[in-house]
Design an enzyme around this catalytic site. Structure first.
Site, PDB file in Angstrom:
ATOM      1  N   ASN A   9       0.873  -1.180   0.000  1.00  0.00           N
ATOM      2  CA  ASN A   9       0.000   0.000   0.000  1.00  0.00           C
ATOM      3  C   ASN A   9       0.904   1.222   0.000  1.00  0.00           C
ATOM      4  OD1 ASN A   9      -1.800   2.040   0.499  1.00  0.00           O
ATOM      5  ND2 ASN A   9      -2.333   1.382   2.574  1.00  0.00           N
ATOM      6  N   LYS A  11       0.051   4.276  -0.262  1.00  0.00           N
ATOM      7  CA  LYS A  11      -0.603   5.455   0.330  1.00  0.00           C
ATOM      8  C   LYS A  11      -0.406   6.667  -0.592  1.00  0.00           C
ATOM      9  CE  LYS A  11       0.009   3.181   4.674  1.00  0.00           C
ATOM     10  NZ  LYS A  11       0.102   3.214   6.112  1.00  0.00           N
ATOM     11  N   HIS A  91      -9.358   0.668   5.057  1.00  0.00           N
ATOM     12  CA  HIS A  91      -8.047   0.875   5.682  1.00  0.00           C
ATOM     13  C   HIS A  91      -8.205   1.808   6.880  1.00  0.00           C
ATOM     14  CE1 HIS A  91      -3.985   2.293   6.367  1.00  0.00           C
ATOM     15  NE2 HIS A  91      -3.593   1.152   5.810  1.00  0.00           N
ATOM     16  N   GLU A  93      -6.629   4.266   7.927  1.00  0.00           N
ATOM     17  CA  GLU A  93      -6.502   5.707   7.660  1.00  0.00           C
ATOM     18  C   GLU A  93      -7.782   6.259   7.048  1.00  0.00           C
ATOM     19  OE1 GLU A  93      -2.784   5.402   5.559  1.00  0.00           O
ATOM     20  OE2 GLU A  93      -1.891   4.735   7.439  1.00  0.00           O
ATOM     21  N   GLU A 163      -4.964  -5.456  10.582  1.00  0.00           N
ATOM     22  CA  GLU A 163      -3.929  -4.448  10.792  1.00  0.00           C
ATOM     23  C   GLU A 163      -4.193  -3.688  12.090  1.00  0.00           C
ATOM     24  OE1 GLU A 163      -2.019  -3.066   6.903  1.00  0.00           O
ATOM     25  OE2 GLU A 163      -3.951  -2.090   6.964  1.00  0.00           O
ATOM     26  N   GLY A 169       2.712   2.038  10.567  1.00  0.00           N
ATOM     27  CA  GLY A 169       3.614   3.180  10.396  1.00  0.00           C
ATOM     28  C   GLY A 169       4.328   3.590  11.665  1.00  0.00           C
ATOM     29  N   SER A 207       3.803  -2.417  10.050  1.00  0.00           N
ATOM     30  CA  SER A 207       5.263  -2.419  10.193  1.00  0.00           C
ATOM     31  C   SER A 207       5.921  -3.734   9.767  1.00  0.00           C
ATOM     32  CB  SER A 207       5.668  -2.042  11.620  1.00  0.00           C
ATOM     33  OG  SER A 207       5.192  -0.743  11.925  1.00  0.00           O
TER      34      SER A 207
HETATM   35  P1  PGA Z   1       3.084   0.079   7.475  1.00  0.00           P
HETATM   36  O1  PGA Z   1       1.609   0.278   6.908  1.00  0.00           O
HETATM   37  O2  PGA Z   1       3.621  -1.199   6.880  1.00  0.00           O
HETATM   38  O3  PGA Z   1       3.848   1.296   7.031  1.00  0.00           O
HETATM   39  O4  PGA Z   1       2.972  -0.033   8.955  1.00  0.00           O
HETATM   40  C1  PGA Z   1       0.736  -0.802   6.742  1.00  0.00           C
HETATM   41  C2  PGA Z   1      -0.570  -0.341   6.136  1.00  0.00           C
HETATM   42  O5  PGA Z   1      -0.994   0.773   6.408  1.00  0.00           O
HETATM   43  O6  PGA Z   1      -1.215  -1.089   5.370  1.00  0.00           O
END
Ligand code: PGA
Length: 244
Positions: A9, A11, A91, A93, A163, A169, A207
């Site tokens: 992803n 983003k 997601h 976010e 997740e 992140g 992560s």
């Molecule tokens: P990240 O994000 O690997 O940077 O923690 C995962 C995601 O948001 O799908």
């Protein structure tokens, strides 16, 4: 046998040149896993011109109507026309910053399915919920409200990504013990819907990096990963993919 997925992803990252370079350098071919990346919506038309890399293209979100007065949304019909293979829905976010709810996720998953897009439905608990021991309650609600009412219809065209919001992140990966326990818990929740639902592929995200991908790949209930930051670099993403 459950199918394996290694998905990136991106983003709101990467421009046209970086994407071209990424695909030029992407040489990895997997026989065992479905490997895909989700560029920003604005770059999805590059999916059409992809030649060479054995990589699927996903959207980061998909509208719950095919067309109409929905400013800023990405129509599933348009996504399909561009050659997009799959879409993320729900997601964290989107849930945190753009008011996405379980109810709106349900509608998005249904429309994606009607347009033959595979959906990766993202679920996960916040740090506060995790610390209060509410993880499985939150996931149950996200599944029962956001997926179960249409699960019979979309079964075979749905993947779930667990997740934990506190691991996205942040550099804090959930431990193997936590992922093992929660992923087994998710399969149990799926079992309350139906036996076939327990066969849905389940990904972990939060992560993930080359250094921890092998131990995550070893977890029985986990069929792949959804990767944010580490998917932005070809070498890192390929390194993760190799674990699956
Ligand atoms: P990240 O994000 O690997 O940077 O923690 C995962 C995601 O948001 O799908």
């Amino acid at each position: 046998m459950r199918k394996k997925y290694v998905l990136g992803n991106w983003k709101m990252n990467h421009g046209v040149n970086e994407i071209k370079e990424y695909f030029d350098n992407f040489t990895y071919e997997s026989n065992s896993a479905y490997v895909g990346v989700c560029p920003q919506t604005l770059h999805l038309e590059m999916a059409e011109n992809l030649s060479g890399p054995n990589i699927k293209i996903g959207a980061q979100n998909c509208a719950y109507e095919n067309s109409g007065a929905f400013t800023g949304e990405a129509s599933p019909v348009a996504l399909k026309e561009l050659g997009v293979d799959f879409t993320l829905v729900g997601h964290s976010e989107r849930r945190q910053f753009f008011g996405e709810t379980n109810e709106s996720c349900l509608k998005r998953i249904e429309k994606a399915h009607e347009n033959k897009l595979l959906t990766v439905y993202c679920i996960g608990e916040s740090l506060e919920e995790f610390e209060a021991g509410k993880t499985l309650d939150v996931l149950t609600e996200q599944l029962k409200t956001g997926l179960f009412p249409i699960l019979d219809k979309v079964l075979g065209n749905i993947v779930i990504a667990y997740e934990p919001v506190w691991a996205i992140g942040t550099g804090k990966t959930a431990t193997v013990e936590i992922i093992t326990e929660v992923s087994a818990g998710i399969r149990k929740i799926l079992g309350t819907h139906s036996e076939p639902a327990t066969g849905i592929s389940l990904l972990y995200g939060g992560s993930v990096k080359p250094a921890n991908s092998e131990e995550i790949a070893g977890i029985a209930d986990v069929d792949g990963v959804l990767v944010g930051g580490a998917s932005l670099k070809v070498e890192d993403f390929e390194g993760i993919a190799k674990a699956f």
